[in-house]
Each structure stands twice: as C-alpha cells, then as structure tokens.
Design a protein around this motif. Structure first.
Motif, PDB file in Angstrom:
ATOM      1  N   MET A 161      30.002  46.924  34.775  1.00 18.45           N
ATOM      2  CA  MET A 161      29.564  46.386  33.389  1.00 18.45           C
ATOM      3  C   MET A 161      28.387  45.942  33.538  1.00 18.45           C
ATOM      4  SD  MET A 161      32.913  44.029  32.327  1.00 18.45           S
ATOM      5  CE  MET A 161      32.590  44.207  30.702  1.00 18.45           C
ATOM      6  N   THR A 162      27.729  46.003  32.384  1.00 18.11           N
ATOM      7  CA  THR A 162      26.071  45.471  32.426  1.00 18.11           C
ATOM      8  C   THR A 162      25.935  44.024  31.969  1.00 18.11           C
ATOM      9  OG1 THR A 162      25.890  45.901  29.861  1.00 18.11           O
ATOM     10  CG2 THR A 162      25.501  47.900  31.381  1.00 18.11           C
ATOM     11  N   VAL A 163      24.967  43.547  32.161  1.00 16.35           N
ATOM     12  CA  VAL A 163      24.522  42.172  32.076  1.00 16.35           C
ATOM     13  C   VAL A 163      24.883  41.995  30.346  1.00 16.35           C
ATOM     14  CG1 VAL A 163      22.782  40.404  31.939  1.00 16.35           C
ATOM     15  CG2 VAL A 163      23.119  41.620  34.137  1.00 16.35           C
ATOM     16  N   TRP A 199      31.147  31.301  34.894  1.00 14.89           N
ATOM     17  CA  TRP A 199      31.433  32.437  33.756  1.00 14.89           C
ATOM     18  C   TRP A 199      32.786  32.693  33.848  1.00 14.89           C
ATOM     19  CZ3 TRP A 199      28.414  35.510  30.478  1.00 14.89           C
ATOM     20  CH2 TRP A 199      26.884  35.034  30.339  1.00 14.89           C
ATOM     21  N   ARG A 200      33.393  32.704  35.083  1.00 15.47           N
ATOM     22  CA  ARG A 200      34.704  33.121  35.466  1.00 15.47           C
ATOM     23  C   ARG A 200      35.630  32.168  34.841  1.00 15.47           C
ATOM     24  NH1 ARG A 200      36.545  36.419  38.996  1.00 15.47           N
ATOM     25  NH2 ARG A 200      34.468  36.705  40.175  1.00 15.47           N
ATOM     26  N   ILE A 248      34.887  41.399  38.952  1.00 14.93           N
ATOM     27  CA  ILE A 248      33.279  41.529  39.359  1.00 14.93           C
ATOM     28  C   ILE A 248      33.465  40.300  40.420  1.00 14.93           C
ATOM     29  CG2 ILE A 248      31.084  41.102  38.845  1.00 14.93           C
ATOM     30  CD1 ILE A 248      31.586  42.421  35.879  1.00 14.93           C
ATOM     31  N   GLU A 249      33.008  40.562  41.433  1.00 15.20           N
ATOM     32  CA  GLU A 249      33.068  39.746  42.559  1.00 15.20           C
ATOM     33  C   GLU A 249      31.929  38.596  42.491  1.00 15.20           C
ATOM     34  OE1 GLU A 249      33.572  40.859  46.593  1.00 15.20           O
ATOM     35  OE2 GLU A 249      35.016  42.607  46.210  1.00 15.20           O
TER      36      GLU A 249
END
Length: 68
Positions: free
Chosen positions: A1-3, A33-34, A26-27
């Motif tokens: 995924m892009t920013v 954000w998570r 996304i690690e």
C-alpha cells in the motif's frame, strides 16, 4: 500500500474492512496508526471517532485557557 492509501484510510470516510485489515498486516505501521485502524475496524460508524464533529467540538486548548 502507498502512503497516500494509508493516509486515506484514516482521514477519508467509507473505507473497506479488507483495506483496513491489509494495512494492519504492514509490519512498519506505527503503534498509533495501528490502534487507529483497529478502532476503525471495531467502529459501527465507519469513520474515525477522533475526526467526527462531536470530538472536534471539544478543543483541548480550552482547558489550558482556564488555567491562565
């Protein structure tokens, strides 16, 4: 995924559950954000509660103004 895609998930309405789950895989995603994406998955409104009009009505600086 892009920013840009990640940013849109947090700040734009109507995001799919699949996209949120993909972002959570996304690690490198920061803890903040998570947790926001996890909250969106649990939300019934489909929007970011921190960006809703009722949340924006209370401005934290008002609390500090009273202390002066």
């Amino acid at each position: 995924m892009t920013v840009a895609e990640i940013n849109a998930l947090l700040y734009l309405p109507h995001h799919s559950r699949d996209r949120l789950e993909r972002a959570l895989r996304i690690e490198a995603l920061s803890p903040g954000w998570r947790s926001s994406f996890e909250a969106l998955l649990q939300s019934r409104t489909g929007g970011n509660a921190g960006l809703m009009p009722e949340a924006a009505a209370h401005r934290p600086h008002q609390d500090f103004d009273r202390l002066r």
